[in-house]
Design a protein around this motif. Structure first.
Motif, mmCIF file in Angstrom:
data_model
loop_
_atom_site.group_PDB
_atom_site.id
_atom_site.type_symbol
_atom_site.label_atom_id
_atom_site.label_comp_id
_atom_site.label_asym_id
_atom_site.label_seq_id
_atom_site.Cartn_x
_atom_site.Cartn_y
_atom_site.Cartn_z
ATOM 1 N N PRO A 121 32.725 44.636 44.669
ATOM 2 C CA PRO A 121 32.444 44.586 46.110
ATOM 3 C C PRO A 121 32.887 43.264 46.749
ATOM 4 O O PRO A 121 33.429 43.273 47.855
ATOM 5 C CB PRO A 121 30.924 44.762 46.183
ATOM 6 C CG PRO A 121 30.578 45.533 44.957
ATOM 7 C CD PRO A 121 31.536 45.031 43.902
ATOM 8 N N GLU A 122 32.686 42.158 46.063
ATOM 9 C CA GLU A 122 33.090 40.851 46.615
ATOM 10 C C GLU A 122 34.603 40.764 46.779
ATOM 11 O O GLU A 122 35.097 40.299 47.811
ATOM 12 C CB GLU A 122 32.582 39.717 45.721
ATOM 13 C CG GLU A 122 32.922 38.338 46.221
ATOM 14 C CD GLU A 122 32.317 37.988 47.576
ATOM 15 O OE1 GLU A 122 32.815 37.033 48.210
ATOM 16 O OE2 GLU A 122 31.356 38.643 48.025
ATOM 17 N N GLU A 123 35.353 41.222 45.791
ATOM 18 C CA GLU A 123 36.819 41.224 45.904
ATOM 19 C C GLU A 123 37.262 42.116 47.059
ATOM 20 O O GLU A 123 38.152 41.739 47.835
ATOM 21 C CB GLU A 123 37.461 41.711 44.601
ATOM 22 C CG GLU A 123 37.325 40.734 43.450
ATOM 23 C CD GLU A 123 37.757 41.342 42.132
ATOM 24 O OE1 GLU A 123 38.587 40.700 41.448
ATOM 25 O OE2 GLU A 123 37.261 42.434 41.786
ATOM 26 N N ASN A 124 36.645 43.263 47.188
ATOM 27 C CA ASN A 124 36.997 44.176 48.277
ATOM 28 C C ASN A 124 36.633 43.612 49.642
ATOM 29 O O ASN A 124 37.368 43.788 50.607
ATOM 30 C CB ASN A 124 36.337 45.539 48.069
ATOM 31 C CG ASN A 124 37.013 46.325 46.973
ATOM 32 O OD1 ASN A 124 38.186 46.139 46.696
ATOM 33 N ND2 ASN A 124 36.264 47.195 46.336
ATOM 34 N N ARG A 125 35.497 42.915 49.721
ATOM 35 C CA ARG A 125 35.101 42.297 50.991
ATOM 36 C C ARG A 125 36.146 41.269 51.416
ATOM 37 O O ARG A 125 36.593 41.260 52.566
ATOM 38 C CB ARG A 125 33.722 41.638 50.871
ATOM 39 C CG ARG A 125 33.235 41.031 52.193
ATOM 40 C CD ARG A 125 31.986 40.178 52.002
ATOM 41 N NE ARG A 125 32.206 39.035 51.116
ATOM 42 C CZ ARG A 125 32.866 37.923 51.455
ATOM 43 N NH1 ARG A 125 33.397 37.792 52.658
ATOM 44 N NH2 ARG A 125 33.007 36.928 50.598
ATOM 45 N N LYS A 126 36.556 40.403 50.491
ATOM 46 C CA LYS A 126 37.561 39.377 50.801
ATOM 47 C C LYS A 126 38.889 40.017 51.208
ATOM 48 O O LYS A 126 39.531 39.566 52.155
ATOM 49 C CB LYS A 126 37.761 38.455 49.600
ATOM 50 C CG LYS A 126 36.598 37.530 49.349
ATOM 51 C CD LYS A 126 36.839 36.677 48.114
ATOM 52 C CE LYS A 126 35.650 35.788 47.827
ATOM 53 N NZ LYS A 126 35.835 35.015 46.589
ATOM 54 N N PHE A 127 39.294 41.051 50.487
ATOM 55 C CA PHE A 127 40.542 41.744 50.799
ATOM 56 C C PHE A 127 40.478 42.361 52.196
ATOM 57 O O PHE A 127 41.406 42.229 52.994
ATOM 58 C CB PHE A 127 40.802 42.821 49.741
ATOM 59 C CG PHE A 127 42.083 43.574 49.920
ATOM 60 C CD1 PHE A 127 43.310 42.979 49.662
ATOM 61 C CD2 PHE A 127 42.060 44.894 50.336
ATOM 62 C CE1 PHE A 127 44.492 43.681 49.815
ATOM 63 C CE2 PHE A 127 43.233 45.614 50.497
ATOM 64 C CZ PHE A 127 44.454 44.998 50.236
ATOM 65 N N ALA B 261 38.982 53.401 48.378
ATOM 66 C CA ALA B 261 38.186 53.195 47.176
ATOM 67 C C ALA B 261 38.993 52.320 46.229
ATOM 68 O O ALA B 261 40.215 52.411 46.176
ATOM 69 C CB ALA B 261 37.852 54.525 46.522
ATOM 70 N N SER B 262 38.290 51.471 45.513
ATOM 71 C CA SER B 262 38.946 50.504 44.646
ATOM 72 C C SER B 262 38.110 50.302 43.391
ATOM 73 O O SER B 262 36.891 50.434 43.417
ATOM 74 C CB SER B 262 39.084 49.174 45.405
ATOM 75 O OG SER B 262 39.450 48.130 44.529
ATOM 76 N N LEU C 77 35.205 51.278 49.313
ATOM 77 C CA LEU C 77 34.160 51.575 48.347
ATOM 78 C C LEU C 77 34.546 50.957 47.009
ATOM 79 O O LEU C 77 35.714 50.982 46.626
ATOM 80 C CB LEU C 77 33.983 53.077 48.203
ATOM 81 C CG LEU C 77 33.777 53.859 49.499
ATOM 82 C CD1 LEU C 77 33.623 55.343 49.199
ATOM 83 C CD2 LEU C 77 32.576 53.335 50.264
ATOM 84 N N SER C 78 33.569 50.408 46.301
ATOM 85 C CA SER C 78 33.837 49.740 45.026
ATOM 86 C C SER C 78 33.396 50.600 43.847
ATOM 87 O O SER C 78 32.292 51.131 43.833
ATOM 88 C CB SER C 78 33.101 48.396 44.973
ATOM 89 O OG SER C 78 33.633 47.513 45.922
#
Length: 91
Positions: free
Chosen positions: A11-17, A6-7, A28-29
């Motif tokens: 969501p876009e930043e997490n997808r790239k990461f 979880a972060s 999860l965002s």
């Protein structure tokens, strides 16, 4: 058993990461930090999310919280804690 991160990032930043690290689990965002506040990983003077690991039973009970997570040793530490909690290995 379910495993996810979880972060407080978008969501876009997490997808790239996740793509960059080729992660095999979801992130999860929580950009509004509501869940992060509820779990105590942000709040007061700490506005960046603390890197904690929560072990939660299928019934939703928190079994253990690791507040001293080291990314370089987190995998073995999680496996050790799961064994101590008598969680059967994933198939």
């Amino acid at each position: 058993m379910a495993f996810f991160a979880a972060s407080v990032d978008t969501p876009e930043e997490n997808r790239k990461f996740a793509e960059h690290l080729e992660l095999t689990y979801p992130i999860l965002s929580d950009p509004g930090k509501e869940v992060a506040r509820a779990y105590g990983v942000v709040g007061g003077e700490r506005q960046r999310a603390a890197r904690w690991t929560f072990y939660i039973s299928p019934q939703g009970r928190i079994l253990h919280v690791d507040r001293d997570v080291n990314p370089s040793t987190a995998g073995p530490a999680v496996a050790e804690r799961l064994a101590a909690l008598r969680v059967p290995p994933a198939k």
